[in-house]
Structure formats: C-alpha cells, structure tokens
Design a protein around this motif. Structure first.
Motif, short mmCIF file in Angstrom:
data_model
loop_
_atom_site.label_atom_id
_atom_site.label_comp_id
_atom_site.label_asym_id
_atom_site.label_seq_id
_atom_site.Cartn_x
_atom_site.Cartn_y
_atom_site.Cartn_z
N LEU A 12 21.61 8.27 -10.14
CA LEU A 12 21.52 9.07 -9.56
C LEU A 12 22.07 9.26 -8.33
N PHE A 13 21.95 8.17 -7.11
CA PHE A 13 21.95 8.15 -6.14
C PHE A 13 23.17 7.20 -5.99
N ASP A 14 24.71 7.15 -4.90
CA ASP A 14 26.06 6.48 -4.84
C ASP A 14 24.39 5.24 -4.50
N PRO B 256 26.61 9.57 -10.97
CA PRO B 256 27.00 10.57 -10.08
C PRO B 256 27.64 10.88 -10.50
N ALA B 257 27.61 12.62 -10.27
CA ALA B 257 29.20 13.63 -10.62
C ALA B 257 30.02 13.37 -9.41
N GLY C 149 24.60 14.45 -12.92
CA GLY C 149 23.87 15.04 -12.21
C GLY C 149 24.44 14.33 -10.66
N SER C 150 23.78 14.44 -9.99
CA SER C 150 23.88 14.22 -8.56
C SER C 150 23.24 13.99 -7.12
N ASN C 151 23.05 13.72 -5.99
CA ASN C 151 21.87 13.02 -5.37
C ASN C 151 20.80 14.01 -5.48
N SER D 116 20.69 16.88 -19.83
CA SER D 116 21.51 15.78 -20.12
C SER D 116 21.23 14.11 -20.08
N ILE D 117 19.86 14.36 -19.04
CA ILE D 117 19.02 13.62 -18.69
C ILE D 117 18.92 12.67 -20.01
#
Length: 339
Positions: free
Chosen positions: A54-56, A75-76, A104-106, A113-114
């Motif tokens: 979830l971390f670009d 990530p979204a 999710g995102s950062n 969902s996870i």
C-alpha cells in the motif's frame, strides 16, 4: 542404582532429542527474519508469495526486484494518479486493465478487503496500530516502510528482497546504487571551484514556497548531486514566504513537475540569481525521478549536470542506463520510450 542411571541417561537423551527437534521446528518456522523502521519483527517460514503493498515507493521496489508476480494488492492511487498509472500500465498488463485489487492507500486501508485477499505479507507506510495488531493476530505479517532518507532506501531494498526471495537481485541493485553514489561523489570532488551551487527545491502542484529541509530525502538527493540545499531548516517539508526565498538567493531552482513561469511571473522575485539567470529546471516526468526510490540517482544525475553545465555526457542517456539497471532490460525498454 545401575537401572536408575540407565533410565536417567535415557530420559536425558530423549530430552535432548526433543529439544533438538523443537529447535529444528523453530528454525523451520522462521527462515526469514527482518525488522522494519518501527522495530516490528517480521518472520516468514518462506518467501512471501501473496503481497499487498500500500506504499507506492515499496511497489517500485517490488518491480525493481522483478517480484511483481507476487503482488495481489496495490495502492488505490496507482489507478487515479496519472504519474503512476501512465507508467506502471506499460510494464504490467494487470494495472493497464485495472485488475489488481486496491484495498487501501498510503494512509487508509480497508481491513476486510485485505483479509479477503489472503495475503502472506502486507507492506505499508502508515497503518493504524489497530489494523496492524489485528493483522498480526491473524498471522499476517506487516512490514512498515518509510523511504524517508537514503539509508532507509538501502535497508528497505535489502529487507524486501529477503521477504520476497529476491536476495541476489537486491544485492545487485544495492551494489549498483553504492557504485553510482561513489561516481557522483567523484564528480562533485572535481567540480570547478570550491563553492557548491545553492539550489532551492520546490514541490509540485503550484506549491512554490513549499520546499525540502535538511532532514529529508530530497536533501540527500541534493547532496548526491553535489549541490547545497538553499533551505537551512532541519525539518522535512517547511513552508516559507517570498522574503525568505529572496534572502536565500539560490543559484538554481529545481521544480517538481511544474512550470517555471510560476517563478518568472512573480515580479517580486525577479532579483533572485536563479530567476535572473533563468536557471530553473524541472524533474519531469515525476515517475523517473522519485527521490523516495533508487530513482533518486536519476534526479541527482540531472541536478548535477544542470548545476555545473557538464556537457561531456548527455544526462538523458545516463538516466536511461540507470533505469535499465533498476527495472531490467524488458521493463526499462517500455518505460524509457516516454522519458
């Protein structure tokens, strides 16, 4: 007495045997162990095969390690941020078709969902402690990354290479980065004059008075480039006013994907050396120069050439060479077409 001694010896040997068996079982349970930036210990019995990241910047690490087949969640922002989607789509058809789930995102994550994706590893930057504890309680390891300073990049590349079973590839990338840093340091040592150029860095989206302080990844990148950060503040991303920028009077301005006209059109800044001499440069497209990844090497090479007018080598060609090593031949050939 003889019988007692025999029985005692037998019990001792059995105990030792059980102890050795337990030790072997324990070793088998945890063949990979790393500690993340927050001190969390991550133990895996084998390399992760189902990873939610979830971390670009860590997603980028996974692609550089050529472990993207293990990604089951991203990530979204990968889909709605053109600076990500427009490039990842060329090296992963799942992203092109928007098939990879985005739980999710950062900063935000959907716990349900996870869990439904059944990962064997989650990598993130910021997750609520309650979510981390819940996942850990379900035997889903969580690795927290930072990518805030250059030493973080080295550590996280090593850690994620271990967690994904790509240790050899990770060592290759780390060795390449270390050698490139030495090369940049040699260039800096031979720059004309003892005074390094002063550089003001500004972030994207029109935030021309939002800069990078001395305690930041971008400051590390400027150091690699052999220039001095015009901002003296020991914080990450300070905001300043026009008067402060005038006082700093940088030799050069480096922008993050914005138009130099944002400076040239401000008459009150016209006396600044960088503006008078039209020494404003742009790290663009952002994807190729992300300072929170090993692509900070690309940014450092570009800034060094802009600062010292080094025309001996076309920095575009050097940046292509860096990308070729970082992503591998096949992926880099698809990416450099858009550089």
């Amino acid at each position: 007495m003889r019988i007692f001694i025999i029985l005692f010896s037998f019990a001792f040997l059995v105990g030792c045997g059980n102890s050795n068996t337990l030790d072997k079982k324990q070793d088998n349970l945890s063949t990979i162990s790393v500690t993340d930036i927050q001190g969390n210990e991550i133990h895996l019995s084998k390399a992760a095969e189902r990873i939610i990241c979830l971390f670009d910047p860590s997603v980028d690490v996974i692609y550089m390690l050529q472990a993207q087949d293990k990604l089951i969640g991203i990530p979204a922002e990968t889909y709605f941020d053109n600076e990500l989607y427009d490039y990842y789509k060329h090296i992963d058809t799942r992203i092109l078709k928007k098939e990879l789930p985005t739980p999710g995102s950062n900063e935000l994550a959907n716990l349900e969902s996870i869990i439904q994706l059944n990962p064997d590893l989650v990598i993130a930057q910021q997750l609520p402690e309650s979510i981390v504890k819940t996942l850990q309680g379900m035997n889903i390891p969580v690795y927290i990354a930072a990518a805030a300073r250059y030493e973080d990049l080295m550590k996280e590349m090593k850690d994620i290479s271990l967690l994904t079973g790509k240790q050899d590839r990770g060592e290759q990338l780390i060795s390449y980065a270390e050698n490139k840093i030495k090369d940049l340091q040699k260039r800096t040592a031979t720059q004309e004059g003892s005074k390094h150029k002063s550089v003001y860095f500004t972030w994207a989206n029109g935030k021309v008075f939002s800069t990078a302080g001395r305690n930041s990844m971008m400051n590390d990148c400027l150091d690699l480039a052999g220039v001095e950060n015009a901002c003296p503040f020991d914080i990450d991303k300070p905001n300043i006013n026009p008067e402060t920028l005038i006082e700093w009077n940088p030799d050069m301005i480096v922008m993050w994907n914005d138009s130099p006209d944002l400076f040239y059109n401000k008459k009150e800044l016209g006396g600044i050396t960088a503006i008078k001499e039209r020494k404003i440069h742009n790290l663009m497209p952002m994807f190729y120069y992300n300072p929170h990844t090993f692509k900070s090497l690309c940014a450092a090479v570009a800034i060094n050439q802009w600062a010292y007018d080094n025309d001996e080598k076309d920095n575009t060609e050097e940046i292509k060479e860096i990308l070729s090593v970082l992503y591998g031949k096949e992926a880099s050939e698809k990416l450099i077409k858009y550089l």
